[in-house]
Design a protein around this motif. Structure first.
Motif, PDB file in Angstrom:
ATOM      1  N   VAL A  13       0.862  -1.182   0.000  1.00  0.00           N
ATOM      2  CA  VAL A  13       0.000   0.000   0.000  1.00  0.00           C
ATOM      3  C   VAL A  13       0.895   1.228   0.000  1.00  0.00           C
ATOM      4  O   VAL A  13       1.778   1.365   0.850  1.00  0.00           O
ATOM      5  N   ASP A  14       0.694   2.127  -0.964  1.00  0.00           N
ATOM      6  CA  ASP A  14       1.458   3.370  -1.053  1.00  0.00           C
ATOM      7  C   ASP A  14       0.516   4.438  -1.592  1.00  0.00           C
ATOM      8  O   ASP A  14       0.334   4.570  -2.801  1.00  0.00           O
ATOM      9  N   ARG A  15      -0.111   5.181  -0.681  1.00  0.00           N
ATOM     10  CA  ARG A  15      -1.164   6.107  -1.060  1.00  0.00           C
ATOM     11  C   ARG A  15      -0.930   7.489  -0.466  1.00  0.00           C
ATOM     12  O   ARG A  15      -0.464   7.613   0.665  1.00  0.00           O
ATOM     13  N   ILE A  16      -1.310   8.512  -1.230  1.00  0.00           N
ATOM     14  CA  ILE A  16      -1.246   9.895  -0.772  1.00  0.00           C
ATOM     15  C   ILE A  16      -2.683  10.403  -0.678  1.00  0.00           C
ATOM     16  O   ILE A  16      -3.340  10.610  -1.713  1.00  0.00           O
ATOM     17  N   TYR A  17      -3.174  10.582   0.536  1.00  0.00           N
ATOM     18  CA  TYR A  17      -4.547  11.027   0.756  1.00  0.00           C
ATOM     19  C   TYR A  17      -4.600  12.550   0.797  1.00  0.00           C
ATOM     20  O   TYR A  17      -3.776  13.196   1.451  1.00  0.00           O
ATOM     21  N   LYS A  18      -5.610  13.117   0.127  1.00  0.00           N
ATOM     22  CA  LYS A  18      -5.742  14.565   0.010  1.00  0.00           C
ATOM     23  C   LYS A  18      -6.868  15.090   0.903  1.00  0.00           C
ATOM     24  O   LYS A  18      -7.821  14.372   1.213  1.00  0.00           O
ATOM     25  N   ASN A  19      -6.741  16.357   1.284  1.00  0.00           N
ATOM     26  CA  ASN A  19      -7.782  17.091   2.000  1.00  0.00           C
ATOM     27  C   ASN A  19      -8.216  16.387   3.294  1.00  0.00           C
ATOM     28  O   ASN A  19      -9.400  16.289   3.604  1.00  0.00           O
ATOM     29  N   VAL A  20      -7.224  15.922   4.051  1.00  0.00           N
ATOM     30  CA  VAL A  20      -7.505  15.256   5.328  1.00  0.00           C
ATOM     31  C   VAL A  20      -7.373  16.307   6.439  1.00  0.00           C
ATOM     32  O   VAL A  20      -6.268  16.673   6.836  1.00  0.00           O
ATOM     33  N   LYS A  21      -8.499  16.783   6.937  1.00  0.00           N
ATOM     34  CA  LYS A  21      -8.512  17.824   7.960  1.00  0.00           C
ATOM     35  C   LYS A  21      -8.705  17.246   9.367  1.00  0.00           C
ATOM     36  O   LYS A  21      -8.580  17.972  10.355  1.00  0.00           O
ATOM     37  N   ASN A  22      -9.015  15.981   9.444  1.00  0.00           N
ATOM     38  CA  ASN A  22      -9.312  15.326  10.716  1.00  0.00           C
ATOM     39  C   ASN A  22      -8.124  14.493  11.196  1.00  0.00           C
ATOM     40  O   ASN A  22      -7.152  14.282  10.462  1.00  0.00           O
ATOM     41  N   ASP A  23      -8.203  14.006  12.438  1.00  0.00           N
ATOM     42  CA  ASP A  23      -7.193  13.079  12.944  1.00  0.00           C
ATOM     43  C   ASP A  23      -7.294  11.750  12.203  1.00  0.00           C
ATOM     44  O   ASP A  23      -8.344  11.388  11.665  1.00  0.00           O
ATOM     45  N   VAL A  24      -6.185  11.031  12.189  1.00  0.00           N
ATOM     46  CA  VAL A  24      -6.143   9.682  11.613  1.00  0.00           C
ATOM     47  C   VAL A  24      -5.844   8.712  12.745  1.00  0.00           C
ATOM     48  O   VAL A  24      -4.957   8.963  13.569  1.00  0.00           O
ATOM     49  N   VAL A  25      -6.590   7.609  12.812  1.00  0.00           N
ATOM     50  CA  VAL A  25      -6.426   6.629  13.883  1.00  0.00           C
ATOM     51  C   VAL A  25      -6.013   5.286  13.301  1.00  0.00           C
ATOM     52  O   VAL A  25      -6.683   4.751  12.416  1.00  0.00           O
ATOM     53  N   VAL A  26      -4.897   4.765  13.794  1.00  0.00           N
ATOM     54  CA  VAL A  26      -4.397   3.439  13.423  1.00  0.00           C
ATOM     55  C   VAL A  26      -4.630   2.528  14.612  1.00  0.00           C
ATOM     56  O   VAL A  26      -4.177   2.825  15.725  1.00  0.00           O
ATOM     57  N   LYS A  27      -5.339   1.411  14.399  1.00  0.00           N
ATOM     58  CA  LYS A  27      -5.678   0.591  15.551  1.00  0.00           C
ATOM     59  C   LYS A  27      -5.713  -0.890  15.213  1.00  0.00           C
ATOM     60  O   LYS A  27      -6.078  -1.293  14.112  1.00  0.00           O
ATOM     61  N   ASP A  28      -5.273  -1.665  16.193  1.00  0.00           N
ATOM     62  CA  ASP A  28      -5.488  -3.102  16.185  1.00  0.00           C
ATOM     63  C   ASP A  28      -5.901  -3.481  17.600  1.00  0.00           C
ATOM     64  O   ASP A  28      -6.258  -2.616  18.402  1.00  0.00           O
ATOM     65  N   GLU A  29      -5.869  -4.764  17.942  1.00  0.00           N
ATOM     66  CA  GLU A  29      -6.360  -5.185  19.245  1.00  0.00           C
ATOM     67  C   GLU A  29      -5.474  -4.721  20.389  1.00  0.00           C
ATOM     68  O   GLU A  29      -5.907  -4.647  21.537  1.00  0.00           O
ATOM     69  N   LYS A  30      -4.217  -4.380  20.107  1.00  0.00           N
ATOM     70  CA  LYS A  30      -3.274  -4.084  21.179  1.00  0.00           C
ATOM     71  C   LYS A  30      -2.871  -2.621  21.290  1.00  0.00           C
ATOM     72  O   LYS A  30      -2.361  -2.193  22.332  1.00  0.00           O
ATOM     73  N   VAL A  31      -3.063  -1.841  20.231  1.00  0.00           N
ATOM     74  CA  VAL A  31      -2.582  -0.458  20.263  1.00  0.00           C
ATOM     75  C   VAL A  31      -3.448   0.427  19.369  1.00  0.00           C
ATOM     76  O   VAL A  31      -3.921  -0.007  18.321  1.00  0.00           O
ATOM     77  N   HIS A  32      -3.667   1.657  19.832  1.00  0.00           N
ATOM     78  CA  HIS A  32      -4.326   2.684  19.036  1.00  0.00           C
ATOM     79  C   HIS A  32      -3.378   3.873  18.940  1.00  0.00           C
ATOM     80  O   HIS A  32      -2.953   4.422  19.964  1.00  0.00           O
ATOM     81  N   HIS A  33      -3.045   4.287  17.715  1.00  0.00           N
ATOM     82  CA  HIS A  33      -2.257   5.497  17.483  1.00  0.00           C
ATOM     83  C   HIS A  33      -3.173   6.548  16.862  1.00  0.00           C
ATOM     84  O   HIS A  33      -3.794   6.289  15.828  1.00  0.00           O
TER      85      HIS A  33
END
Length: 283
Positions: free
Chosen positions: A193-213
């Motif tokens: 996966v290699d993507r450039i997302y545009k117009n992201v004004k909100n927070d981004v959350v990365v999560k699995d069962e053990k950690v949330h970033h």
């Protein structure tokens, strides 16, 4: 000052967390929340060698992101991540937070690669959260345009169970296909996966069962998401395990490339708030 192989680094510790920051690249390659776990991924195969980028932590891509558009022979992601920065100060803000400031100025060596006078300042706040502020200042007599990124490698439990929230209905450029698309559903990490997302004004959350970033960004609305997948990893000798990492990068690219007139400055800011669930993922 400490040393790992060829590279000198600064060690920081307070009641909240600890960090290690290499002078080459102003590169924070370790950040640990005390009694919780490691926030940043660092490849066990990474080389700490002069002129070689560290594989993990937060490399600084500047003054261009990816390949140079005018000369592909120039260093990928620019020269800031392999240049020797100057340690300006380490400040104790409280018993729970420490601020480290490093700078990089234009030099005869950088002017050969990019013909502009500049000053880069990186402020790293080590505490209950990790905050990085990259300030670019134009010291030249003419305007210049740059692209950049805080190329953050997040430590995760496994890429195959990781979800990323914050991109619903956002347009992105898929670098693996060289096409634009709209995000629908979840991101499939079964391949590169290699993507450039545009117009992201909100927070981004990365999560699995053990950690949330939670990644908070100021100074741009563009976010890069990258995981090399199994095939590309096999061609990367300095990457130990792609399943334990995900790059979520605050980036001034595409429409968010920055043009500075003489004397102007710009700050790209990224804050990482990490919550561990049940057990630590530190290794």
């Amino acid at each position: 000052m400490y040393k790992q192989d060829d590279l000198e680094y600064i060690s920081v510790e307070n009641s909240s967390s600890s960090a290690k920051i290499a002078l080459q690249g102003a590169h924070i390659f370790d950040f640990i929340l005390k009694e919780r776990g490691r926030v940043l991924f660092l490849s066990e195969a990474s080389e700490f060698r002069e002129g070689k980028a560290i594989r993990g932590g937060v490399p600084i891509c500047w003054p261009w992101f990816g390949a140079n558009e005018n000369d592909s022979a120039l260093p990928n992601h620019g020269f800031a991540r392999t240049s020797l920065w100057a340690h300006q100060s380490t400040q104790t803000l409280s018993d729970r937070e420490t601020k480290v400031t490093l700078t990089l100025h234009s030099s005869p060596e950088t002017l050969v690669l990019w013909p502009y006078a500049f000053c880069l300042t990186l402020d790293i706040y080590v505490g209950k959260v990790l905050r990085l502020e990259l300030t670019s200042q134009n010291l030249d007599t003419k305007a210049f345009t740059f692209t950049s990124a805080l190329h953050t490698y997040l430590a995760i439990d496994t890429i195959y169970e990781t979800r990323v929230d914050g991109f619903k209905a956002k347009q992105y450029f898929d670098k693996t296909q060289n096409t634009f698309a709209i995000q629908e559903g979840t991101i499939d990490f079964s391949k590169e996966v290699d993507r450039i997302y545009k117009n992201v004004k909100n927070d981004v959350v990365v999560k699995d069962e053990k950690v949330h970033h939670t990644i908070q960004t100021e100074g741009t609305k563009t976010i890069v998401v990258w995981n090399p997948g199994e095939v590309l990893e096999s061609r990367m000798p300095d990457l130990s395990d792609h399943t334990k990492m995900l790059c979520v990068e605050s980036a001034n690219v595409l429409d968010d490339a920055v043009t500075l007139a003489k004397g102007e400055s710009h700050t790209l800011r990224q804050t990482i708030v990490t919550e561990f669930r049940d057990v630590s993922i530190s290794r």
